[in-house]
Write an enzyme that holds these catalytic residues in place. Structure first.
Site, PDB file in Angstrom:
ATOM      1  N   GLU A   1       0.940 -13.729  12.250  1.00  0.00           N
ATOM      2  CA  GLU A   1       1.480 -12.572  12.955  1.00  0.00           C
ATOM      3  C   GLU A   1       1.330 -11.358  12.037  1.00  0.00           C
ATOM      4  OE1 GLU A   1       2.552 -12.533  16.076  1.00  0.00           O
ATOM      5  OE2 GLU A   1       2.113 -14.675  16.228  1.00  0.00           O
TER       6      GLU A   1
ATOM      7  N   ASP B   1       0.840  -1.201   0.000  1.00  0.00           N
ATOM      8  CA  ASP B   1       0.000   0.000   0.000  1.00  0.00           C
ATOM      9  C   ASP B   1       0.875   1.251   0.000  1.00  0.00           C
ATOM     10  OD1 ASP B   1      -2.296   1.472  -0.007  1.00  0.00           O
ATOM     11  OD2 ASP B   1      -2.709   1.250   2.127  1.00  0.00           O
TER      12      ASP B   1
ATOM     13  N   GLU C   1     -12.248  -4.561  -4.981  1.00  0.00           N
ATOM     14  CA  GLU C   1     -12.678  -3.169  -4.835  1.00  0.00           C
ATOM     15  C   GLU C   1     -11.893  -2.221  -5.761  1.00  0.00           C
ATOM     16  OE1 GLU C   1     -11.954  -5.223  -2.212  1.00  0.00           O
ATOM     17  OE2 GLU C   1     -14.055  -5.544  -1.637  1.00  0.00           O
TER      18      GLU C   1
ATOM     19  N   ARG D   1       1.754  -5.130   6.201  1.00  0.00           N
ATOM     20  CA  ARG D   1       1.081  -4.063   5.455  1.00  0.00           C
ATOM     21  C   ARG D   1       1.933  -2.801   5.513  1.00  0.00           C
ATOM     22  NH1 ARG D   1      -5.076  -2.371   4.535  1.00  0.00           N
ATOM     23  NH2 ARG D   1      -4.639  -0.662   3.130  1.00  0.00           N
TER      24      ARG D   1
ATOM     25  N   ASN E   1       1.397   3.369  -2.950  1.00  0.00           N
ATOM     26  CA  ASN E   1       1.986   3.792  -4.238  1.00  0.00           C
ATOM     27  C   ASN E   1       1.536   5.206  -4.612  1.00  0.00           C
ATOM     28  OD1 ASN E   1       3.012   1.240  -4.396  1.00  0.00           O
ATOM     29  ND2 ASN E   1       1.638   0.516  -5.999  1.00  0.00           N
TER      30      ASN E   1
ATOM     31  N   HIS F   1       2.914   3.314  -8.933  1.00  0.00           N
ATOM     32  CA  HIS F   1       2.722   1.895  -9.252  1.00  0.00           C
ATOM     33  C   HIS F   1       3.964   1.333  -9.960  1.00  0.00           C
ATOM     34  CE1 HIS F   1      -1.284   2.101  -7.774  1.00  0.00           C
ATOM     35  NE2 HIS F   1      -1.772   2.813  -8.762  1.00  0.00           N
TER      36      HIS F   1
ATOM     37  N   LEU G   1      10.707 -20.519  -4.663  1.00  0.00           N
ATOM     38  CA  LEU G   1       9.612 -19.698  -4.121  1.00  0.00           C
ATOM     39  C   LEU G   1       8.338 -19.799  -4.966  1.00  0.00           C
ATOM     40  CD1 LEU G   1       8.704 -17.232  -2.259  1.00  0.00           C
ATOM     41  CD2 LEU G   1       9.503 -15.779  -4.127  1.00  0.00           C
TER      42      LEU G   1
HETATM   43  C1  FPP Z   1      -1.692   0.191  -3.448  1.00  0.00           C
HETATM   44  O1  FPP Z   1      -1.295   1.532  -3.555  1.00  0.00           O
HETATM   45  C2  FPP Z   1      -1.269  -0.572  -4.597  1.00  0.00           C
HETATM   46  C3  FPP Z   1      -2.075  -1.121  -5.544  1.00  0.00           C
HETATM   47  C4  FPP Z   1      -3.538  -1.043  -5.518  1.00  0.00           C
HETATM   48  C5  FPP Z   1      -1.558  -1.833  -6.688  1.00  0.00           C
HETATM   49  C6  FPP Z   1      -0.306  -2.573  -6.437  1.00  0.00           C
HETATM   50  C7  FPP Z   1       0.359  -2.765  -7.719  1.00  0.00           C
HETATM   51  C8  FPP Z   1       1.677  -2.757  -7.908  1.00  0.00           C
HETATM   52  C9  FPP Z   1       2.694  -2.638  -6.861  1.00  0.00           C
HETATM   53  C10 FPP Z   1       2.176  -2.859  -9.274  1.00  0.00           C
HETATM   54  C11 FPP Z   1       2.012  -4.179  -9.935  1.00  0.00           C
HETATM   55  C12 FPP Z   1       2.257  -5.366  -9.122  1.00  0.00           C
HETATM   56  C13 FPP Z   1       2.794  -6.531  -9.552  1.00  0.00           C
HETATM   57  C14 FPP Z   1       2.662  -7.714  -8.690  1.00  0.00           C
HETATM   58  C15 FPP Z   1       3.513  -6.678 -10.817  1.00  0.00           C
HETATM   59  P1  FPP Z   1      -2.413   2.647  -3.627  1.00  0.00           P
HETATM   60  O2  FPP Z   1      -2.616   2.996  -5.066  1.00  0.00           O
HETATM   61  O3  FPP Z   1      -3.636   2.178  -2.913  1.00  0.00           O
HETATM   62  O4  FPP Z   1      -1.719   3.809  -2.855  1.00  0.00           O
HETATM   63  P2  FPP Z   1      -2.410   4.957  -1.991  1.00  0.00           P
HETATM   64  O5  FPP Z   1      -3.146   4.263  -0.857  1.00  0.00           O
HETATM   65  O6  FPP Z   1      -1.251   5.758  -1.507  1.00  0.00           O
HETATM   66  O7  FPP Z   1      -3.310   5.701  -2.905  1.00  0.00           O
END
Ligand code: FPP
Length: 249
Positions: free
Chosen positions: A208, A21, A68, A189, A23, A38, A132
């Site tokens: 955990e 979380d 969601e 997280r 990005n 991302h 893995l």
């Molecule tokens: C949460 O950040 C992240 C996501 C919803 C997408 C995660 C995707 C990636 C890391 C890229 C692709 C992954 C792989 C496995 C190749 P957010 O957008 O909710 O961030 P925010 O809460 O700060 O808005």
């Protein structure tokens, strides 16, 4: 110095699950559009996967796209799907090099055809790798999978292949999309949010939990080691007392 040396090799968690979380917030902090976050998040996925494979983690489950998340603006959903296709194309050689097997959990039928086909191709190509297991949760939510499991169990009862009295914990586990995957030992997280967000609700009954303020794009391999070290200092009682555990060990 890397924290790697502090990890007790005999107590490596078998399965780590991560809610990636932050990005969007990371991108905003740099004055950039959300997609840059991302993209940077993919680099973290690459680094953490390599490190997990290297230290002998058996399963790494990453929450890449939730049920969601389909409700996000269409441009972001489309760009994320394109990023996933691009990432799989670029990363498959690294998965092969590191002996990583790719698996997915979730409703992959909802993914656009190009995205779904890319994943299925990579799953097939990496299927005989023995290191893995990288499990990507795509179009996944716990409540979705519990509804699907309930429907299938009800159908089996209805057609007479299962009796109500035979339903137990294993029945539920075996009907979830994680069937065959051990429950996570450690759930991480990032980004400071203290929520589970519909992720592996059944499976984390005894996991955990580890929360860090680091945003996913800035989460490093050393941060992963730190979470593992923290896990190794905890006593997992599974409902028993400390005294009982001492007698058993
Ligand atoms: C949460 O950040 C992240 C996501 C919803 C997408 C995660 C995707 C990636 C890391 C890229 C692709 C992954 C792989 C496995 C190749 P957010 O957008 O909710 O961030 P925010 O809460 O700060 O808005």
């Amino acid at each position: 110095m890397s924290k790697k040396n502090e990890i007790v090799k005999e107590r490596i968690p078998r399965h780590i699950a991560i809610i990636m979380d932050g990005n969007g917030r990371w991108a905003k902090k740099q004055g950039l559009a959300r997609m840059f976050g991302h993209k940077q998040g993919v680099t973290t996925v690459h680094n953490i996967t390599e490190a997990a494979a290297e230290i002998g983690i058996e399963y790494l489950t990453l929450y890449a796209f939730s049920t969601e998340n389909w409700n996000r603006p269409k441009e972001e959903v489309d760009a994320l799907m394109a990023l996933l296709v691009d990432t799989i194309a670029k990363e498959t050689p690294t998965l092969m090099k590191n002996n990583v097997r790719l698996l997915t959990i979730g409703d992959i039928n909802r993914l656009p055809q190009a995205t779904r086909e890319k994943f299925l191709g990579c799953i097939e190509q990496t299927s005989t790798n023995t290191g893995l297991n990288l499990v990507l949760a795509l179009s996944y939510s716990s409540r979705w999978e519990m509804i699907e499991a309930t429907k299938r169990i009800a159908a089996e009862v209805q057609n007479g292949t299962m009796s109500i009295d035979d339903i137990n914990e294993a029945t539920i586990s075996n009907h979830l999309t994680t069937n065959g995957i051990p429950d996570p030992d450690l759930l991480i997280r990032t980004s400071g949010e203290l929520r589970i967000s519909n992720f592996l609700l059944w499976q984390i009954a005894y996991s955990e939990l580890y929360f860090t303020d680091k945003l996913w794009p800035e989460f490093t391999v050393d941060d992963l080691y730190e979470a593992i070290i923290d896990y190794q200092h905890r006593e997992r009682r599974f409902g028993k007392t400390s005294e009982q555990l001492k007698v058993e060990s």
